[in-house]
Scaffold this motif. Structure first.
Motif, PDB file in Angstrom:
ATOM      1  N   GLY A 299       0.785  -1.140  -0.050  1.00 15.82           N
ATOM      2  CA  GLY A 299       0.061   0.249   0.133  1.00 15.82           C
ATOM      3  C   GLY A 299       0.877   1.181   0.172  1.00 15.82           C
ATOM      4  N   GLN A 300       2.066   1.110  -0.700  1.00  9.03           N
ATOM      5  CA  GLN A 300       2.875   2.337  -0.684  1.00  9.03           C
ATOM      6  C   GLN A 300       2.702   2.952  -1.746  1.00  9.03           C
ATOM      7  N   GLN A 301       3.104   4.400  -1.760  1.00  5.04           N
ATOM      8  CA  GLN A 301       2.998   5.411  -3.181  1.00  5.04           C
ATOM      9  C   GLN A 301       4.398   5.494  -3.547  1.00  5.04           C
ATOM     10  N   SER A 302       4.659   5.367  -4.918  1.00  5.04           N
ATOM     11  CA  SER A 302       5.865   5.448  -5.293  1.00  5.04           C
ATOM     12  C   SER A 302       6.310   7.153  -5.537  1.00  5.04           C
ATOM     13  N   LEU A 303       7.727   7.362  -5.088  1.00  3.98           N
ATOM     14  CA  LEU A 303       8.054   8.624  -5.347  1.00  3.98           C
ATOM     15  C   LEU A 303       8.493   8.867  -6.781  1.00  3.98           C
ATOM     16  N   PHE A 304       8.686   7.879  -7.644  1.00  4.97           N
ATOM     17  CA  PHE A 304       9.033   7.658  -8.839  1.00  4.97           C
ATOM     18  C   PHE A 304       8.134   7.226  -9.867  1.00  4.97           C
ATOM     19  N   GLU A 305       8.084   7.885 -11.273  1.00  3.22           N
ATOM     20  CA  GLU A 305       7.452   7.252 -12.165  1.00  3.22           C
ATOM     21  C   GLU A 305       8.135   6.150 -12.977  1.00  3.22           C
ATOM     22  N   TYR A 306       7.397   5.266 -13.275  1.00  2.00           N
ATOM     23  CA  TYR A 306       7.914   3.985 -13.864  1.00  2.00           C
ATOM     24  C   TYR A 306       7.436   3.868 -15.287  1.00  2.00           C
ATOM     25  N   ASP A 307       8.398   3.252 -16.300  1.00  4.99           N
ATOM     26  CA  ASP A 307       8.132   3.176 -17.572  1.00  4.99           C
ATOM     27  C   ASP A 307       6.808   2.274 -17.513  1.00  4.99           C
ATOM     28  N   SER A 308       6.023   2.350 -18.681  1.00  2.00           N
ATOM     29  CA  SER A 308       4.568   1.842 -18.788  1.00  2.00           C
ATOM     30  C   SER A 308       4.985   0.292 -19.181  1.00  2.00           C
ATOM     31  N   GLN A 309       5.821   0.017 -19.538  1.00  6.86           N
ATOM     32  CA  GLN A 309       6.042  -1.499 -19.870  1.00  6.86           C
ATOM     33  C   GLN A 309       6.291  -2.306 -18.351  1.00  6.86           C
ATOM     34  N   LEU A 310       7.050  -1.452 -17.459  1.00  5.58           N
ATOM     35  CA  LEU A 310       7.284  -1.993 -16.005  1.00  5.58           C
ATOM     36  C   LEU A 310       5.899  -2.103 -15.260  1.00  5.58           C
ATOM     37  N   ILE A 311       5.117  -0.902 -15.327  1.00  3.85           N
ATOM     38  CA  ILE A 311       3.755  -1.045 -15.073  1.00  3.85           C
ATOM     39  C   ILE A 311       2.912  -2.083 -15.326  1.00  3.85           C
ATOM     40  N   ALA A 312       2.836  -2.497 -16.866  1.00  6.85           N
ATOM     41  CA  ALA A 312       2.230  -3.275 -17.385  1.00  6.85           C
ATOM     42  C   ALA A 312       2.359  -4.852 -16.683  1.00  6.85           C
ATOM     43  N   TYR A 313       3.773  -5.084 -16.548  1.00  6.32           N
ATOM     44  CA  TYR A 313       4.357  -6.383 -15.920  1.00  6.32           C
ATOM     45  C   TYR A 313       3.763  -6.452 -14.368  1.00  6.32           C
ATOM     46  N   ALA A 314       3.923  -5.259 -13.841  1.00  3.11           N
ATOM     47  CA  ALA A 314       3.514  -5.228 -12.496  1.00  3.11           C
ATOM     48  C   ALA A 314       1.788  -5.328 -12.295  1.00  3.11           C
ATOM     49  N   ASP A 315       1.031  -4.828 -13.166  1.00  2.00           N
ATOM     50  CA  ASP A 315      -0.512  -5.123 -13.276  1.00  2.00           C
ATOM     51  C   ASP A 315      -0.918  -6.511 -13.558  1.00  2.00           C
ATOM     52  N   LYS A 316       0.013  -7.273 -14.502  1.00  2.00           N
ATOM     53  CA  LYS A 316      -0.332  -8.732 -14.451  1.00  2.00           C
ATOM     54  C   LYS A 316      -0.052  -9.584 -13.310  1.00  2.00           C
ATOM     55  N   ILE A 317       0.907  -9.141 -12.698  1.00  5.43           N
ATOM     56  CA  ILE A 317       1.672 -10.072 -11.356  1.00  5.43           C
ATOM     57  C   ILE A 317       0.627  -9.624 -10.351  1.00  5.43           C
ATOM     58  N   GLU A 318       0.129  -8.420 -10.343  1.00  2.00           N
ATOM     59  CA  GLU A 318      -1.016  -8.096  -9.136  1.00  2.00           C
ATOM     60  C   GLU A 318      -2.266  -8.825  -9.404  1.00  2.00           C
ATOM     61  N   LYS A 319      -2.517  -8.719 -10.591  1.00  2.00           N
ATOM     62  CA  LYS A 319      -3.932  -9.682 -10.885  1.00  2.00           C
ATOM     63  C   LYS A 319      -4.013 -10.903 -10.431  1.00  2.00           C
ATOM     64  N   LYS A 320      -2.936 -11.700 -10.860  1.00  2.00           N
ATOM     65  CA  LYS A 320      -2.504 -12.801 -10.610  1.00  2.00           C
ATOM     66  C   LYS A 320      -2.739 -13.208  -9.017  1.00  2.00           C
ATOM     67  N   ILE A 321      -2.037 -12.428  -8.467  1.00  2.00           N
ATOM     68  CA  ILE A 321      -1.952 -12.461  -6.931  1.00  2.00           C
ATOM     69  C   ILE A 321      -3.335 -12.468  -6.186  1.00  2.00           C
ATOM     70  N   GLN A 322      -4.317 -11.305  -6.868  1.00  3.57           N
ATOM     71  CA  GLN A 322      -5.492 -11.350  -6.662  1.00  3.57           C
ATOM     72  C   GLN A 322      -6.263 -12.379  -6.835  1.00  3.57           C
ATOM     73  N   THR A 323      -6.165 -13.122  -8.066  1.00  3.74           N
ATOM     74  CA  THR A 323      -7.210 -14.266  -8.493  1.00  3.74           C
ATOM     75  C   THR A 323      -6.800 -15.512  -7.431  1.00  3.74           C
ATOM     76  N   GLU A 324      -5.434 -15.732  -7.221  1.00  3.88           N
ATOM     77  CA  GLU A 324      -5.148 -16.751  -6.545  1.00  3.88           C
ATOM     78  C   GLU A 324      -5.425 -16.659  -4.913  1.00  3.88           C
ATOM     79  N   GLY A 325      -5.848 -15.540  -4.608  1.00  8.65           N
ATOM     80  CA  GLY A 325      -6.292 -15.507  -3.353  1.00  8.65           C
ATOM     81  C   GLY A 325      -5.408 -15.411  -2.414  1.00  8.65           C
ATOM     82  N   LYS A 326      -4.169 -14.812  -2.816  1.00  5.01           N
ATOM     83  CA  LYS A 326      -2.663 -14.879  -1.970  1.00  5.01           C
ATOM     84  C   LYS A 326      -2.570 -13.375  -1.506  1.00  5.01           C
ATOM     85  N   TRP A 327      -3.399 -12.433  -1.781  1.00  8.12           N
ATOM     86  CA  TRP A 327      -3.442 -11.061  -1.451  1.00  8.12           C
ATOM     87  C   TRP A 327      -3.738 -10.849   0.031  1.00  8.12           C
TER      88      TRP A 327
END
Length: 132
Positions: free
Chosen positions: A60-88
């Motif tokens: 639940g932290q906010q980043s101080l930096f802006e990240y590349d859109s490709q990095l954000i896309a990877y993070a979105d996919k990983i976050e979605k997988k964590i949520q769907t597997e119930g490990k959140w």
């Protein structure tokens, strides 16, 4: 958090896993956060940054930096997988346990929107010339 590649019985390709280091009574251990399989190909030079983004989101932290859109896309996919597997929820439990464990120590929360400072001081160039 970091990524590691593990061998799989079902695939010739290595399986990408997101792992975190945790402290236990028996010392530091590694805990699997999510196994990403072989479908998500994150370049090795980008994995540290992606793991950092995912960690910020999980805690639940906010980043101080802006990240590349490709990095954000990877993070979105990983976050979605964590949520769907119930490990959140299990990750949040770990954070709660850690916060309770360190509560007795000298720690402080910082609210970025409420930071103030005082006693400004300017440094001059006069100190660089020893003849002044």
């Amino acid at each position: 958090m970091f990524f590691r590649e593990a061998k799989s019985k079902n695939s010739k390709s290595p399986v990408l896993q997101l792992v975190e280091n945790i402290r236990t009574e028996k010392g530091p251990r590694q805990r699997l956060v999510v196994s990403l399989g072989t479908y998500l190909k994150i370049p090795k030079e980008k994995r540290r940054e992606v793991a950092s983004i995912v960690k910020e989101r999980l805690f639940g932290q906010q980043s101080l930096f802006e990240y590349d859109s490709q990095l954000i896309a990877y993070a979105d996919k990983i976050e979605k997988k964590i949520q769907t597997e119930g490990k959140w929820g299990s990750v949040r439990e770990q954070v709660g346990k850690f916060k309770k464990a360190i509560k007795d120590k000298n720690t402080a929360e910082i609210f970025i929107d409420d930071i103030q400072h005082g006693y400004d001081r300017e440094l001059g160039l006069g100190c660089l010339n020893p003849h002044n």
